[in-house]
Design a protein around this motif. Structure first.
Motif, PDB file in Angstrom:
ATOM      1  N   GLY A 243      -5.435   8.251  18.563  1.00 17.08           N
ATOM      2  CA  GLY A 243      -6.708   7.893  18.974  1.00 17.08           C
ATOM      3  C   GLY A 243      -7.596   8.843  19.685  1.00 17.08           C
ATOM      4  O   GLY A 243      -8.162   8.539  20.619  1.00 17.08           O
ATOM      5  N   VAL A 244      -7.522  10.160  19.168  1.00 19.72           N
ATOM      6  CA  VAL A 244      -8.172  11.228  19.804  1.00 19.72           C
ATOM      7  C   VAL A 244      -8.708  12.005  18.508  1.00 19.72           C
ATOM      8  O   VAL A 244      -7.966  12.378  17.399  1.00 19.72           O
ATOM      9  CB  VAL A 244      -7.220  12.322  20.540  1.00 19.72           C
ATOM     10  N   THR A 245     -10.087  12.371  18.665  1.00 18.00           N
ATOM     11  CA  THR A 245     -10.798  13.152  17.630  1.00 18.00           C
ATOM     12  C   THR A 245     -10.192  14.638  17.891  1.00 18.00           C
ATOM     13  O   THR A 245     -10.237  15.146  19.052  1.00 18.00           O
ATOM     14  CB  THR A 245     -12.219  13.113  17.771  1.00 18.00           C
ATOM     15  N   MET A 246      -9.807  15.195  16.561  1.00 15.17           N
ATOM     16  CA  MET A 246      -9.182  16.439  16.686  1.00 15.17           C
ATOM     17  C   MET A 246      -9.932  17.815  16.186  1.00 15.17           C
ATOM     18  O   MET A 246      -9.989  18.848  16.400  1.00 15.17           O
ATOM     19  CB  MET A 246      -7.796  16.507  16.323  1.00 15.17           C
ATOM     20  N   ASP A 247     -10.739  17.331  15.335  1.00 15.81           N
ATOM     21  CA  ASP A 247     -11.839  18.422  14.480  1.00 15.81           C
ATOM     22  C   ASP A 247     -13.049  17.523  14.428  1.00 15.81           C
ATOM     23  O   ASP A 247     -13.313  16.674  14.640  1.00 15.81           O
ATOM     24  CB  ASP A 247     -11.005  18.445  13.074  1.00 15.81           C
ATOM     25  N   VAL A 248     -13.816  18.421  13.907  1.00 11.31           N
ATOM     26  CA  VAL A 248     -15.358  18.111  13.538  1.00 11.31           C
ATOM     27  C   VAL A 248     -15.571  17.300  12.486  1.00 11.31           C
ATOM     28  O   VAL A 248     -15.115  17.688  11.483  1.00 11.31           O
ATOM     29  CB  VAL A 248     -16.273  19.121  13.728  1.00 11.31           C
ATOM     30  N   ALA A 249     -16.107  15.980  12.600  1.00  9.66           N
ATOM     31  CA  ALA A 249     -16.173  15.285  11.609  1.00  9.66           C
ATOM     32  C   ALA A 249     -17.765  15.120  11.291  1.00  9.66           C
ATOM     33  O   ALA A 249     -18.463  15.299  12.203  1.00  9.66           O
ATOM     34  CB  ALA A 249     -15.700  13.690  11.704  1.00  9.66           C
TER      35      ALA A 249
ATOM     36  N   LEU B 269     -24.652  14.693  10.993  1.00  5.12           N
ATOM     37  CA  LEU B 269     -23.960  14.464  12.189  1.00  5.12           C
ATOM     38  C   LEU B 269     -22.581  14.991  12.393  1.00  5.12           C
ATOM     39  O   LEU B 269     -22.047  15.366  11.147  1.00  5.12           O
ATOM     40  CB  LEU B 269     -23.449  12.822  12.035  1.00  5.12           C
ATOM     41  N   LEU B 270     -22.494  15.762  13.361  1.00  4.01           N
ATOM     42  CA  LEU B 270     -21.331  16.376  13.908  1.00  4.01           C
ATOM     43  C   LEU B 270     -20.710  16.051  14.824  1.00  4.01           C
ATOM     44  O   LEU B 270     -21.020  16.216  16.049  1.00  4.01           O
ATOM     45  CB  LEU B 270     -21.574  18.097  14.202  1.00  4.01           C
ATOM     46  N   ASP B 271     -19.605  15.199  14.672  1.00  8.07           N
ATOM     47  CA  ASP B 271     -18.837  14.571  15.637  1.00  8.07           C
ATOM     48  C   ASP B 271     -17.761  15.211  16.149  1.00  8.07           C
ATOM     49  O   ASP B 271     -16.808  15.344  15.655  1.00  8.07           O
ATOM     50  CB  ASP B 271     -18.270  13.175  15.051  1.00  8.07           C
ATOM     51  N   SER B 272     -17.676  16.121  17.268  1.00 10.73           N
ATOM     52  CA  SER B 272     -17.069  16.853  18.017  1.00 10.73           C
ATOM     53  C   SER B 272     -15.866  16.252  18.860  1.00 10.73           C
ATOM     54  O   SER B 272     -16.098  15.216  19.449  1.00 10.73           O
ATOM     55  CB  SER B 272     -17.663  18.025  18.714  1.00 10.73           C
TER      56      SER B 272
ATOM     57  N   SER C 168     -17.330  25.152  17.354  1.00  6.30           N
ATOM     58  CA  SER C 168     -17.580  25.374  15.926  1.00  6.30           C
ATOM     59  C   SER C 168     -18.643  24.396  15.211  1.00  6.30           C
ATOM     60  O   SER C 168     -19.462  24.829  14.584  1.00  6.30           O
ATOM     61  CB  SER C 168     -16.238  25.357  14.874  1.00  6.30           C
ATOM     62  N   GLY C 169     -18.682  23.054  15.839  1.00  6.36           N
ATOM     63  CA  GLY C 169     -19.604  22.135  15.529  1.00  6.36           C
ATOM     64  C   GLY C 169     -20.960  22.448  16.137  1.00  6.36           C
ATOM     65  O   GLY C 169     -22.094  22.369  15.718  1.00  6.36           O
ATOM     66  N   ALA C 170     -20.651  22.676  17.511  1.00  9.66           N
ATOM     67  CA  ALA C 170     -21.941  22.867  18.395  1.00  9.66           C
ATOM     68  C   ALA C 170     -22.823  24.169  17.833  1.00  9.66           C
ATOM     69  O   ALA C 170     -24.156  24.031  18.022  1.00  9.66           O
ATOM     70  CB  ALA C 170     -21.618  23.105  19.708  1.00  9.66           C
ATOM     71  N   SER C 171     -22.166  25.158  17.135  1.00  7.75           N
ATOM     72  CA  SER C 171     -22.729  26.346  16.885  1.00  7.75           C
ATOM     73  C   SER C 171     -23.638  26.090  15.879  1.00  7.75           C
ATOM     74  O   SER C 171     -24.678  26.831  15.521  1.00  7.75           O
ATOM     75  CB  SER C 171     -21.981  27.402  16.513  1.00  7.75           C
TER      76      SER C 171
ATOM     77  N   LEU D 232     -21.941  24.671  27.261  1.00  4.34           N
ATOM     78  CA  LEU D 232     -21.732  25.293  26.123  1.00  4.34           C
ATOM     79  C   LEU D 232     -22.790  25.095  24.941  1.00  4.34           C
ATOM     80  O   LEU D 232     -23.160  25.999  24.493  1.00  4.34           O
ATOM     81  CB  LEU D 232     -20.286  24.771  25.533  1.00  4.34           C
ATOM     82  N   ILE D 233     -23.270  23.810  24.873  1.00  4.23           N
ATOM     83  CA  ILE D 233     -24.304  23.665  23.833  1.00  4.23           C
ATOM     84  C   ILE D 233     -25.765  24.041  24.296  1.00  4.23           C
ATOM     85  O   ILE D 233     -26.281  24.629  23.442  1.00  4.23           O
ATOM     86  CB  ILE D 233     -24.418  22.154  23.467  1.00  4.23           C
ATOM     87  N   ARG D 234     -25.901  24.052  25.542  1.00  2.00           N
ATOM     88  CA  ARG D 234     -27.005  25.022  25.995  1.00  2.00           C
ATOM     89  C   ARG D 234     -27.113  26.367  25.600  1.00  2.00           C
ATOM     90  O   ARG D 234     -28.118  26.830  25.468  1.00  2.00           O
ATOM     91  CB  ARG D 234     -27.132  24.588  27.344  1.00  2.00           C
ATOM     92  N   SER D 235     -25.828  27.002  26.019  1.00  7.03           N
ATOM     93  CA  SER D 235     -25.708  28.251  25.666  1.00  7.03           C
ATOM     94  C   SER D 235     -25.542  28.696  24.204  1.00  7.03           C
ATOM     95  O   SER D 235     -25.845  29.792  23.826  1.00  7.03           O
ATOM     96  CB  SER D 235     -24.449  29.023  26.226  1.00  7.03           C
ATOM     97  N   LEU D 236     -25.470  27.554  23.483  1.00  5.25           N
ATOM     98  CA  LEU D 236     -25.537  27.863  21.952  1.00  5.25           C
ATOM     99  C   LEU D 236     -26.731  27.725  21.471  1.00  5.25           C
ATOM    100  O   LEU D 236     -27.100  27.588  20.311  1.00  5.25           O
ATOM    101  CB  LEU D 236     -24.432  26.965  21.271  1.00  5.25           C
TER     102      LEU D 236
END
Length: 326
Positions: A143-149, A162-165, A177-180, A212-216
């Motif tokens: 029940g946990v997302t582990m990688d970027v979908a 869509l990048l679901d992180s 890796s998704g946010a970048s 993190l996303i702001r820094s990216l």
């Protein structure tokens, strides 16, 4: 009576052979000249060279490039935005976006019903919409997302990748890796009592993901205040979360005008793709209708103000500006 003379077959055949030889030596019976006597190819008014005879190869001129048309085509190809979805673990990111994809027609009815049946079999019925994006057996079991979908969808004015992180702290490298790759973002927070505080205070991922996303390089942000139905669509709870987050986000470098908030329920689908005053939205909660209004579009009539409902999530996504790209 004297016998009729026989036709001179041999002399006729001989005459035909001589005629053929004569035509071949003169360039053929159609009157065309031998290759060695043909003139240069003619040029049409368009600048394209054309042969005067069938035996001459065609030589094409260089095509003129319409710079304005090429630029417009490139701009059309660039109107797709990369949208990353971030937030603390269990904030409901995958359920929210999975339900949005289903509501937009990106997931067919048969597939959705299968997800619901399979999720019920393992005692995770509420995770059915999350399975739209969480595809591995391990993700579904835990029940946990582990990688970027990744997926895609379109609004009225924009197309999105869509990048679901993942939100769990163990998978922050995957989230980065998704946010970048992102141009814009949706930050999902859980409005349930104690859950927002868990993600925002201490070691929660709400703060870390926002920084993190702001820094990216992400500047435009929509904050989806999810699970507000768990607190009775409380206006006070929504206002508390907005005040705390807005103060923090502007302190991180976000501009106030580029951060917008929207109350939603990812599980129930409330305020995702239809406004709560939409005629087709018969299940809109009265508690939310009572206070969630768009005052900038207020309508006046019969001596009293009637404000339209505030924007839904898709409305806000549709207003993202295209960032400048190299």
């Amino acid at each position: 009576a004297p016998a009729a003379p026989k036709p001179a077959v041999g002399s006729a055949v001989k005459g035909l052979e001589q005629l053929k030889i004569s035509n071949d030596s003169s360039g053929g019976s159609n009157g065309s000249r031998p290759q060695s006597q043909q003139g240069p190819p003619s040029t049409t008014g368009t600048g394209t060279t054309t042969p005067t005879d069938a035996g001459t190869p065609l030589v094409k001129s260089k095509r003129r490039i319409d710079v304005a048309a090429e630029y417009a085509k490139n701009q059309r190809d660039r109107d797709t935005l990369n949208l990353v979805v971030v937030g603390h673990v269990d904030a409901g990111k995958s359920t929210l976006m999975g339900h949005l994809l289903y509501a937009l027609g990106q997931v067919n009815e048969r597939t959705m019903r299968k997800f619901e049946r399979d999720a019920e079999k393992i005692g995770k019925g509420s995770f059915a919409y999350a399975w739209v994006l969480d595809e591995t057996d391990e993700e579904r079991a835990r029940g946990v997302t582990m990688d970027v979908a990744t997926s895609s969808f379109a609004t009225k004015n924009r197309r999105f990748t869509l990048l679901d992180s993942p939100g769990h702290k163990d998978f922050v490298p995957n989230m980065i890796s998704g946010a970048s790759r992102a141009d814009v973002a949706v930050l999902v927070v859980d409005a349930s009592t104690g859950e927002f505080e868990s993600g925002f205070d201490g070691n929660g991922q709400t703060r870390e993901h926002a920084i993190l996303i702001r820094s990216l390089g992400v500047r435009q942000l929509v904050v989806a205040v999810n699970k507000l139905d768990c607190v009775g669509w409380s206006q006070g709870r929504y206002a508390e979360i907005v005040d705390r987050l807005l103060a923090f986000l502007t302190g991180c470098g976000y501009l106030k005008d580029e951060v917008r908030f929207v109350p939603v329920s990812g599980l129930k689908g409330t305020n995702l793709v239809r406004r709560i005053d939409d005629d087709a939205n018969s299940t809109a909660p009265a508690e939310l209708q009572a206070w969630y209004v768009d005052e900038t579009n207020a309508e006046h009539g019969q001596g009293e103000a009637k404000a339209k409902a505030g924007p839904c999530l898709v409305d806000l996504l549709d207003t993202f500006a295209m960032p400048e790209r190299p």
